[in-house]
Motif scaffolding. Structure first.
Motif, PDB file in Angstrom:
ATOM      1  N   ALA A   1       2.421   1.946  -3.288  1.00  0.00           N
ATOM      2  CA  ALA A   1       1.368   2.101  -4.485  1.00  0.00           C
ATOM      3  C   ALA A   1       0.846   3.469  -4.106  1.00  0.00           C
ATOM      4  N   ARG A   2       0.516   3.749  -3.044  1.00  0.00           N
ATOM      5  CA  ARG A   2      -0.318   4.931  -2.594  1.00  0.00           C
ATOM      6  C   ARG A   2       0.134   6.043  -2.004  1.00  0.00           C
TER       7      ARG A   2
ATOM      8  N   ASP B   1      -8.620   7.969  -2.877  1.00  0.00           N
ATOM      9  CA  ASP B   1      -7.654   8.534  -1.859  1.00  0.00           C
ATOM     10  C   ASP B   1      -8.234   9.795  -1.550  1.00  0.00           C
TER      11      ASP B   1
ATOM     12  N   PHE C   1      -2.830  -2.820  -5.499  1.00  0.00           N
ATOM     13  CA  PHE C   1      -3.271  -1.205  -5.201  1.00  0.00           C
ATOM     14  C   PHE C   1      -3.129  -0.215  -6.177  1.00  0.00           C
ATOM     15  N   LEU C   2      -2.101  -0.479  -7.049  1.00  0.00           N
ATOM     16  CA  LEU C   2      -2.039   0.360  -8.168  1.00  0.00           C
ATOM     17  C   LEU C   2      -3.181   0.643  -9.095  1.00  0.00           C
TER      18      LEU C   2
ATOM     19  N   TYR D   1      -9.341   0.204   1.778  1.00  0.00           N
ATOM     20  CA  TYR D   1      -8.256  -0.492   0.906  1.00  0.00           C
ATOM     21  C   TYR D   1      -8.437  -1.850   1.216  1.00  0.00           C
TER      22      TYR D   1
ATOM     23  N   PHE E   1       0.911  -1.191   0.032  1.00  0.00           N
ATOM     24  CA  PHE E   1      -0.047   0.168  -0.067  1.00  0.00           C
ATOM     25  C   PHE E   1       0.844   1.353   0.004  1.00  0.00           C
TER      26      PHE E   1
ATOM     27  N   ARG F   1       1.548  -4.361  -4.040  1.00  0.00           N
ATOM     28  CA  ARG F   1       1.649  -3.090  -4.737  1.00  0.00           C
ATOM     29  C   ARG F   1       1.028  -3.161  -6.127  1.00  0.00           C
TER      30      ARG F   1
ATOM     31  N   ARG G   1      -7.103   7.226  -8.297  1.00  0.00           N
ATOM     32  CA  ARG G   1      -6.695   8.408  -7.242  1.00  0.00           C
ATOM     33  C   ARG G   1      -7.890   9.056  -6.614  1.00  0.00           C
TER      34      ARG G   1
END
Lengths: 286, 436
Positions: free
Chosen positions: A95-96, A180, A172-173, A198, A92, A169, A177
């Protein structure tokens, strides 16, 4: 009517492939029911002449199998739980989150995938042996045996790994966006975003990782071999060596014990196969 | 406020994780012998590892250890077993690297040169000079533990190759079932007569010749023909000598005549004689026992004799030895344990419980009297048997020999060329293999 033909043909081909995949398992089960004389007979027969179910009782009568299974369940269970937590959190973060050195750090994690485990085995063993303040060691890691011959020694090196982090990763990609940003506008901090947004959406990848990790830990032979020294700490894979001597292998008993050892993995796969396939497809892994 | 709560939650999770792992560690760690160098408060712990995981030998060691602990109050023996081959090598390498090697270990002859050279095995001369049992050990057995004029191991489980033959198949082929072949010529003739084929495929081997990893079989014939494998002092390969080439040619000719079924000697499940697929074999006494155990109908139908003599009496004989680790902190106690295992009483118990040949001269008569049909041949084979060459590069050398033998079996090159190429290849590799 003619449209059905490709489907039928496809089904037949898939059925044959499935049979081919299943054949080693079938061979294992039928061998577990034969006598040694029949196994070594010059003429091969697939179906046992005498169905010797006693092989299972005899195999389980050798060695402390309840203890081996107990150890394997403990080691696998703890490893899988901790690895899901650590790998998903790290995945995570890569990725974020944006933080300095993220890409360099991730690249170094990827290098971990390229180093074969055989190369890191002895250094890891030394780290486990010299772990300060444990197993009789002083602060310098001297004087005792550290984590040798303990559950910690069997679990600790595997609770996080390059493959698991990479897998999470990649998963989570795939999230937009905007997810978030919406959470941030609502005032959620990063832990809340991870645990409440998530994580609930990550069942497929967690199931996939759990299966991979369970299979790898349950089937691991070499690490428990060098890390454990007593019968009491043996795992099931080490237990299987009982049926092998310098000059002889008791194939019927070995196959009987192997059938029982494989069973938990088969059940786990059947229970989680829906998520497993979904996870593989989503992360683009093959 | 929420941020602080989250941080606290994360900290709690981390602490709980650490506590859980620590709990796993401290509660479940089997006590080895930390800090006390093997002794604390009057008690001592001795660690003993053995190569092999089979149940009968485990039962044997369990009894020996119980009796040793009973006769040595305050001593605890931690016993561990490890599968042969790479598994034992990896575990030992890790143990020596971390200073956790066992006090005593039961391992193979092939390990002597390499591990003695690395200083991992303790020379035993200082201990055996004061030990009466040394003079009772068979000379050939004692010599197996010698390396560079020092004694590093005590041989206690010999594994010699003897000639085994199926009396029922001899009778069916019109041969005298009580008369095994007495020369190489007779062996070749009988092997051809006993071979059964289905078209071009051999279904019963007249003579079980391994076609992969054939070096132990090959070594017996080279030695019988007066050849040598290597000059260990000069690191000079001797297997391209006329004696070795003649022995190789003899084996290659038999393979080409189809008297064997292709098999790998490193894979026990492919071993022809115990599987009932061969009429004659050079195999271990264990193969004799296992064949009758797995095929009860063959009881009394298997003959055992010493290997065939050509220029000299010789056969391959493997050996398991007891070694003391140089890292041991309690060498006197370790040697006491070794002495117990090597005692006359325990050697006889081992024979009775595991069927292993005796290694003491004083037990010769009782041993032969117990099973004359087999034990005379086995005792003789132990007396003049020779195991793997004691050089640090023995595994590589035998790998090269086996590969070139395979090439000769499958017509890629002649027997002579195969041996010459093998010697040349070893010479080329030697600078990288020799460790001092």
């Amino acid at each position: 009517m003619t449209r059905k033909w490709p489907t039928v043909l496809f089904s037949i081909v898939m059925f044959i492939i499935a049979l081919l995949m299943l054949f080693p398992f079938l061979l294992m089960v039928v061998t577990s029911l034969k006598t040694m004389g029949e196994i070594q007979s010059p003429t091969f027969t697939f179906i046992p002449k005498h169905w010797l179910f006693d092989n299972y009782a005899e195999a389980m009568g050798r060695g402390e199998w309840l203890r081996y299974f107990y150890n394997s369940f403990i080691v696998t269970g703890v490893t899988v739980v901790f690895s899901l937590v650590f790998n998903s959190m790290a995945g995570f973060a890569f990725a974020r989150l944006r933080f300095p050195g993220r890409d360099v750090l991730f690249f170094s994690v990827l290098i971990g995938i390229m180093v074969p485990p055989q190369a890191t085995m002895i250094p890891t063993f030394l780290m486990m042996k010299m772990f300060p303040f444990f197993g009789g060691n002083d602060w310098q890691g001297q004087g005792g045996f550290g984590f040798i011959n303990s559950y910690t020694g069997l679990v600790l090196p595997f609770i996080a790994g390059s493959f698991g982090i990479f897998l999470c990763r990649q998963y989570f990609l795939n999230f937009p966006r905007a997810l978030d940003e919406a959470a941030q506008i609502d005032g959620a901090n990063v832990f809340r975003v991870f645990f409440q947004i998530y994580l609930p959406l990550s069942k497929p990848i967690l199931a996939t990782l759990a299966i991979f990790k369970t299979t790898a830990t349950w089937n691991d032979y070499m690490w428990p071999l060098i890390m454990t020294n007593t019968e009491h700490m043996r795992t099931v894979q080490l237990g299987l060596t009982i049926f092998r001597s310098e000059t002889n292998v008791e194939w019927n008993l070995l196959m009987a014990a192997t059938t029982l050892v494989v069973l938990p993995l088969v059940l786990l796969f059947l229970a989680a196969q829906k998520y497993f396939v979904q996870g593989i497809v989503t992360t683009g892994l093959k | 406020m929420k941020r602080r709560k989250s941080i606290m939650t994360a900290l709690c999770v981390t602490v709980l994780a650490s506590v859980a792992l620590t709990a796993c560690g401290s509660n479940s760690t089997e006590q080895l012998n930390p800090k006390d160098n093997g002794s604390s408060g009057g008690s001592k712990t001795l660690t003993f590892w053995r190569a092999g995981t089979d149940a009968p030998e485990k039962a044997y060691w369990t009894r020996v250890i119980q009796e040793f602990e009973a006769s040595h109050p305050g001593v605890k023996v931690n016993y561990s077993e490890v599968p042969f081959g790479n598994d034992m090598e990896t575990k030992l390498n890790a143990a020596y690297a971390s200073g956790t090697a066992p006090d005593v270990l039961s391992y193979t002859l092939a390990s002597v040169a390499q591990r003695a050279n690395l200083g991992q095995y303790e020379p035993l001369d200082a201990y055996t000079d004061k030990w009466d049992g040394k003079s009772d050990m068979m000379e050939s057995v004692l010599n197996t533990g010698m390396y560079k004029d020092k004694l590093y191991g005590l041989g206690f489980i010999p594994d010699p190759r003897v000639l085994l033959w199926r009396k029922d198949l001899f009778e069916a082929a019109g041969l005298d079932p009580e008369k095994p072949p007495a020369s190489w010529e007779e062996l070749a003739k009988d092997a051809e007569l006993l071979t059964k084929k289905d078209g071009n495929t051999t279904v019963t081997a007249g003579l079980a010749i391994p076609t992969a990893n054939a070096w132990t079989f090959w070594q017996s014939f080279v030695l019988q023909n007066g050849g040598k494998i290597i000059d260990a002092d000069k690191n000079e390969p001797l297997f391209d000598s006329p004696e070795s080439i003649e022995a190789t040619q003899y084996i290659v000719d038999l393979v080409k005549k189809g008297v064997t079924i292709p098999n790998d000697s490193a894979k026990s499940n492919e071993n022809l004689f115990p599987n009932g697929k061969a009429a004659i074999a050079y195999d271990s006494p264990a193969a004799y026992v296992n064949t009758q155990k797995d095929h009860p109908e063959l009881a009394g139908k298997i003959g055992v004799s010493g290997p065939i003599e050509r220029k000299t009496k010789a056969t391959f004989a493997g050996m398991r030895l007891l070694f003391m680790s140089s890292q041991s902190k309690q060498k006197d106690l370790a040697f006491e344990f070794m002495q117990t295992v090597m005692s006359k009483e325990e050697t006889w118990n081992r024979y009775k419980e595991l069927g292993t040949p005796v290694v003491l001269n004083s037990l010769k008569d009782d041993y032969i009297k117990d099973k004359p049909e087999m034990n005379q041949a086995v005792f003789d084979a132990v007396s003049y048997g020779e195991g793997a060459a004691k050089v640090t590069y023995s595994s590589k050398m035998y790998e090269i020999i086996s590969q070139h033998l395979e090439a000769a079996f499958y017509n890629t090159k002649s027997a002579e060329q195969a041996m010459k190429d093998a010697a040349a290849e070893l010479k080329k590799e030697l600078p990288n293999l020799i460790t001092n």
